[in-house]
Scaffold this active site. Sequence first.
Site, short mmCIF file in Angstrom:
data_model
loop_
_atom_site.label_atom_id
_atom_site.label_comp_id
_atom_site.label_asym_id
_atom_site.label_seq_id
_atom_site.Cartn_x
_atom_site.Cartn_y
_atom_site.Cartn_z
N SER A 181 40.31 45.34 41.11
CA SER A 181 41.30 45.95 41.85
C SER A 181 41.41 47.59 41.63
O SER A 181 41.78 48.48 42.03
CB SER A 181 42.55 45.52 42.40
OG SER A 181 43.21 45.30 40.59
N HIS A 209 40.45 42.16 47.73
CA HIS A 209 40.06 43.48 48.26
C HIS A 209 38.66 43.38 49.08
O HIS A 209 38.14 44.64 49.59
CB HIS A 209 39.63 44.78 47.16
CG HIS A 209 41.30 44.69 46.48
ND1 HIS A 209 41.97 45.81 46.97
CD2 HIS A 209 41.65 44.28 45.28
CE1 HIS A 209 42.98 45.86 46.12
NE2 HIS A 209 42.78 44.89 45.15
N LYS A 239 46.37 43.18 53.00
CA LYS A 239 45.31 44.69 52.37
C LYS A 239 44.49 44.83 53.78
O LYS A 239 45.14 45.25 54.68
CB LYS A 239 44.53 44.15 51.25
CG LYS A 239 45.77 44.22 50.11
CD LYS A 239 44.96 43.88 48.95
CE LYS A 239 46.04 44.07 47.82
NZ LYS A 239 46.11 43.32 46.60
C1 LIG Z 1 47.11 42.46 45.71
C2 LIG Z 1 46.71 41.44 45.10
C3 LIG Z 1 47.03 40.31 44.89
C4 LIG Z 1 48.45 39.73 45.43
O1 LIG Z 1 48.29 39.64 46.76
P1 LIG Z 1 49.99 39.85 47.43
O2 LIG Z 1 49.75 39.11 48.72
O3 LIG Z 1 50.27 41.53 47.58
O4 LIG Z 1 50.79 39.15 46.69
C5 LIG Z 1 46.38 39.18 44.25
N1 LIG Z 1 45.11 39.58 43.76
C6 LIG Z 1 44.61 40.60 43.85
C7 LIG Z 1 43.43 40.99 43.05
C8 LIG Z 1 45.19 41.72 44.23
O5 LIG Z 1 44.75 43.08 44.50
#
Ligand SMILES: *Cc1c(COP(=O)(O)O)cnc(C)c1O
Length: 386
Positions: A181, A209, A239
């Site tokens: 990320s 992602h 996302k």
């Molecule tokens: C954003 C993210 C999460 C968390 O997901 P949410 O639905 O926002 O709680 C988990 N793992 C990664 C790699 C992320 O970027």
Amino acid sequence: MTFAALTRLQQGLAALKDDHLERHRRILDGAQGAHATIDGQRVISFCSNDYLGLAADPALRDAAHAALDQCGVGAGAAHLITGHHRFHDDFEAAFARFVGKPAALLFSSGYMANLGVLTTLLAKKGEVFADKLNHASLVDAAQLSGASFTRYRHNDLAQLEGQLAASAALGKLIASDLVFSMDGDVAPVDALLDLAERYDAWLYLDDAHGFGVLNDGRGGLTERARASDRVIYLATLGKAAGVAGAAVAAHASVIDWLIQKARPYIYTTASPPLLAACLLESLRQIEAGGTRRAQLQRLIVQLRAGLAGLKRGTLMASDTPIQPLLIGANADAVALSLALLQRDLLVPAIRTPTVSANTARLRITLSAAHSADDVAQLIQALHALD
Ligand SMILES: *Cc1c(COP(=O)(O)O)cnc(C)c1O
């Protein structure tokens, strides 16, 4: 009235402020998007994870309105009581089919899904092997599972193999972000699967992602990993999918086990069914999203070409919409981010301790909702400030 516990907490807050580590929340008005109003300022935003521009898409809004009229707002109960709506069930089936896995389970967030999977699949005598750059939610999940927690250097397969070979744990699980990320690079999925097979481990891949973006939107799994029963796949849905929640896809027995045992699934109210209806529409948009992904790809190429040769920073190696510009010192990254904001360009500075010392960066994220002109403005500003 003051008391010692409150005073200690206030001292802690003051210390964060002194160390410039205090965090603030920006306030968004209106819809999330490539152009947004943040803290009252109209900006071109290069910091959301809405990679396909679906968060405020008209088709998703229509789906929300229709579902709202049909089923109201709240789910009213947990999934195992009466909160499991047909929309949740239909989405799980559609998601599993799309990512090429036998079954899927919808959680309210990625954080909860990571917690659910790791605490459920591992006993105290198990061991989690985790990439050092994994997302915080995976770190917390591993720690809360009570299993031994072993970390390997970023993508260092030789170190991981040594750790697996040395382990006498009952039950092993390799956990990795699929797209990292803060760096935007992609995990070596097939090589991780080789190790999982050789040492009889689960392979858990968090594709927060990559889902919606990579491989026609089906996410970062390779064909071998899709077909492997030891691969457990996570996509978060806030996302690129533009909604909220997260789906775990795996062998049907893994999903059944999670339904029986995963406390972050069982002991929480189901997410509003209208969100699952939006997710069904989002999945349709992702499947038909070739044009959006082609636009995103063009913007990535444009940005990388445009920022080559910059003196103040270097783009890290990444083919994904996460395009970090490595700066170095915290203060320099913050100053550059502020100078961009004065030009109505919002790019967050990511500092230590989120990233390791002297690797502070501007984390530029691109969206299919950006235009070539938006990206040109960012390129121009960075050159003007160089
Ligand atoms: C954003 C993210 C999460 C968390 O997901 P949410 O639905 O926002 O709680 C988990 N793992 C990664 C790699 C992320 O970027």
